[in-house]
Design an enzyme around this catalytic site. Structure first.
Site, mmCIF file in Angstrom:
data_model
loop_
_atom_site.group_PDB
_atom_site.id
_atom_site.type_symbol
_atom_site.label_atom_id
_atom_site.label_comp_id
_atom_site.label_asym_id
_atom_site.label_seq_id
_atom_site.Cartn_x
_atom_site.Cartn_y
_atom_site.Cartn_z
ATOM 1 C CB SER A 139 -0.770 -0.032 1.239
ATOM 2 O OG SER A 139 -1.529 1.113 1.539
ATOM 3 C CE1 TYR A 149 -3.970 -2.258 5.661
ATOM 4 C CE2 TYR A 149 -3.114 -0.169 4.938
ATOM 5 C CZ TYR A 149 -3.636 -1.256 4.356
ATOM 6 O OH TYR A 149 -4.127 -1.524 3.104
HETATM 7 N N1 LIG Z 1 -8.833 -0.738 -1.186
HETATM 8 C C1 LIG Z 1 -7.763 0.028 -0.860
HETATM 9 O O1 LIG Z 1 -8.029 1.228 -0.888
HETATM 10 C C2 LIG Z 1 -6.318 -0.576 -0.516
HETATM 11 C C3 LIG Z 1 -5.292 0.335 -0.777
HETATM 12 C C4 LIG Z 1 -4.233 -0.178 -0.513
HETATM 13 C C5 LIG Z 1 -3.774 -1.556 -0.369
HETATM 14 N N2 LIG Z 1 -4.899 -2.381 -0.197
HETATM 15 C C6 LIG Z 1 -4.721 -3.781 0.000
HETATM 16 O O2 LIG Z 1 -5.315 -4.631 -0.890
HETATM 17 C C7 LIG Z 1 -5.415 -5.929 -0.645
HETATM 18 C C8 LIG Z 1 -6.786 -6.470 -1.013
HETATM 19 O O3 LIG Z 1 -7.842 -5.608 -0.128
HETATM 20 P P1 LIG Z 1 -9.338 -5.045 -1.121
HETATM 21 O O4 LIG Z 1 -9.128 -3.631 -0.935
HETATM 22 O O5 LIG Z 1 -9.222 -6.158 -2.327
HETATM 23 O O6 LIG Z 1 -10.141 -5.561 0.118
HETATM 24 P P2 LIG Z 1 -11.784 -6.229 -0.038
HETATM 25 O O7 LIG Z 1 -12.553 -5.887 -1.089
HETATM 26 O O8 LIG Z 1 -12.116 -6.158 1.341
HETATM 27 O O9 LIG Z 1 -11.086 -7.829 -0.248
HETATM 28 C C9 LIG Z 1 -10.307 -8.482 0.844
HETATM 29 C C10 LIG Z 1 -9.913 -9.845 0.382
HETATM 30 O O10 LIG Z 1 -9.298 -10.548 1.414
HETATM 31 C C11 LIG Z 1 -9.848 -11.590 1.870
HETATM 32 N N3 LIG Z 1 -9.810 -11.752 3.288
HETATM 33 C C12 LIG Z 1 -9.823 -11.260 4.347
HETATM 34 N N4 LIG Z 1 -9.296 -11.708 5.495
HETATM 35 C C13 LIG Z 1 -8.998 -13.182 5.135
HETATM 36 C C14 LIG Z 1 -8.594 -13.946 5.900
HETATM 37 N N5 LIG Z 1 -8.484 -14.063 7.403
HETATM 38 N N6 LIG Z 1 -8.339 -15.292 5.381
HETATM 39 C C15 LIG Z 1 -8.501 -15.253 3.987
HETATM 40 N N7 LIG Z 1 -9.025 -14.446 3.137
HETATM 41 C C16 LIG Z 1 -9.223 -13.125 3.825
HETATM 42 C C17 LIG Z 1 -11.514 -11.465 1.841
HETATM 43 O O11 LIG Z 1 -12.309 -12.909 1.518
HETATM 44 P P3 LIG Z 1 -13.203 -13.558 2.472
HETATM 45 O O12 LIG Z 1 -13.850 -12.575 3.433
HETATM 46 O O13 LIG Z 1 -13.972 -14.318 1.591
HETATM 47 O O14 LIG Z 1 -12.037 -14.381 3.274
HETATM 48 C C18 LIG Z 1 -11.410 -10.718 0.337
HETATM 49 O O15 LIG Z 1 -11.333 -11.550 -0.816
HETATM 50 C C19 LIG Z 1 -5.284 -5.799 0.965
HETATM 51 O O16 LIG Z 1 -4.203 -6.307 1.384
HETATM 52 C C20 LIG Z 1 -5.312 -4.271 1.290
HETATM 53 O O17 LIG Z 1 -4.507 -4.151 2.530
HETATM 54 C C21 LIG Z 1 -6.368 -1.903 -0.368
#
Ligand SMILES: NC(=O)c1ccc[n+]([C@@H]2O[C@H](COP(=O)([O-])OP(=O)(O)OC[C@H]3O[C@@H](n4cnc5c(N)ncnc54)[C@H](OP(=O)(O)O)[C@@H]3O)[C@@H](O)[C@H]2O)c1
Length: 252
Positions: A139, A149
Site C-alpha cells: 500500500s 497497517y
Molecule cells: N482498497 C484499498 O483502498 C487498498 C489500498 C491499498 C492496499 N490495499 C490492500 O489490498 C489488499 C486487498 O484488499 P481489497 O481492497 O481488495 O479489500 P476487499 O475488497 O475487502 O477484499 C479483501 C479480500 O481478502 C480476503 N480476506 C480477508 N481476511 C481474510 C482471511 N482471514 N483469510 C482469507 N482471506 C481473507 C477476503 O475474502 P473472504 O472474506 O472471503 O475471506 C477478500 O477476498 C489488502 O491487502 C489491502 O491491504 C487496499
C-alpha cells in the site's frame, strides 16, 4: 507450459480482479479465501469466461491449519504455482492503543506472517525450476507513518525490494504493488468513512491490477499504480514525518 497463479483474498476487490486478469491471460487459477460460496461462484464464472482450470481453497489465513494447506499447494510440483499473489488483508478501524493485542496479532498475521510463510513455501519450487513471480499487495501507507497497517505494508515493500535483488537473477521476481485508495470492499468492511477522501485519490481495481501485473511481469520490485501516486510516493521521501502522518489519517 500452462502456468498457474495462486491468489489469496480472491473473492472480492483486488484479489478478484487479479483472478479475472490472469484468467484472461490464460493462467490456470487457485483461489483462496474464507467465503466458500463466493469462491465457488467466482470459480465457475472464471471457468466459463476464460476456459481455464480453477481450484479453490477455503481458508482463514489467520489460522495455522489453513496456512499449512495453502503452503502445501504451493510446494506441490505437479501443476506447480508460477505466480503467487499475496493479497488477502484488511485494516483495523481503531488506532493501535485502542485495539486488543489479539486483534493486532491477527492483523499482523494476515498482512505479514502469512505472506511470509506462503512466500517461503512458494520459493522452494520456484527456485528449483528457475521461474516464478511473487506479488505482494502492499500500500501507499507503507511509505508514510500509518500505524501498524503502514508498518506491515512497509515490511512487504522492504522485503520485496531485497528479495527481488536476491532471487531475480535466479529467475524468481518479487514485486510489492502499492495502491492508493481503491474502490473495493476494504473501507466498507473496516467500517471507515471515506467522505474525507477526494475523488481524484480513488483508483479502480482494474487499473491497479493491470499496472501491477505489468510491473510484476517485467520484474520490477515496487509498483505504484497511476502517475499521481507515483509522484506522491516520490514526494513522501522529502515530506516531514508529521505531515505524512497527518495525510495518512485520511484513510488506508
Ligand atoms: N482498497 C484499498 O483502498 C487498498 C489500498 C491499498 C492496499 N490495499 C490492500 O489490498 C489488499 C486487498 O484488499 P481489497 O481492497 O481488495 O479489500 P476487499 O475488497 O475487502 O477484499 C479483501 C479480500 O481478502 C480476503 N480476506 C480477508 N481476511 C481474510 C482471511 N482471514 N483469510 C482469507 N482471506 C481473507 C477476503 O475474502 P473472504 O472474506 O472471503 O475471506 C477478500 O477476498 C489488502 O491487502 C489491502 O491491504 C487496499
Amino acid at each position: 507450459m500452462t502456468e498457474t497463479a495462486l491468489i489469496t483474498g480472491a473473492t472480492a476487490g483486488l484479489g478478484a480482479e487479479f483472478a479475472r486478469q490472469l484468467g484472461a491471460k490464460h493462467y490456470n487459477l487457485v483461489l483462496v479465501a474464507r467465503d466458500a460460496e463466493r469462491l465457488a461462484t467466482g470459480a465457475a464464472t472464471l471457468r466459463q469466461d476464460f476456459g481455464v482450470a480453477v481450484e479453490t481453497i477455503v481458508a482463514d489465513l489467520e489460522t495455522n491449519d489453513a496456512v499449512d494447506r495453502v503452503a502445501a499447494r504451493l510446494r506441490q510440483v505437479r501443476e506447480r504455482i508460477t505466480i503467487l499473489v499475496n493479497n488477502a488483508g484488511y485494516g483495523l478501524p481503531k488506532p493501535f492503543d485502542e485495539n486488543t493485542l489479539d486483534q493486532e496479532s491477527a492483523h499482523l498475521r494476515i498482512l505479514v506472517t502469512t505472506p511470509m510463510q506462503l512466500m517461503h513455501a512458494a520459493l522452494g519450487v520456484m527456485l528449483e525450476h528457475g521461474h516464478g513471480r511473487i506479488i505482494n499487495v502492499a500500500s501507499m501507507a507503507g511509505f508514510i507513518p500509518r500505524g501498524s497497517y503502514g508498518a506491515c505494508k512497509a515490511w512487504l515493500i522492504s522485503f520485496s525490494r531485497w528479495a527481488n535483488l536476491e532471487y531475480g537473477p535466479r529467475g524468481v521476481t518479487m514485486t510489492a504493488v502499492c495502491p492508493g485508495f481503491v474502490h473495493t470492499e476494504f473501507h466498507q468492511r473496516m467500517g471507515a468513512s471515506t467522505r474525507a477522501i477526494p475523488e481524484w485519490m480513488w483508483l479502480r481495481p482494474d487499473r491497479v491490477v493491470r499496472e501491477g501485473l505489468a510491473d510484476a511481469l517485467s520484474g520490477k520490485a515496487v509498483s505504484i499504480p497511476s502517475k499521481r501516486y507515483a509522484l506522491l510516493a516520490a514526494g513522501s521521501r522529502f515530506v516531514p514525518a508529521g505531515l505524512g502522518a497527518a495525510a495518512g489519517r485520511r484513510g488506508r
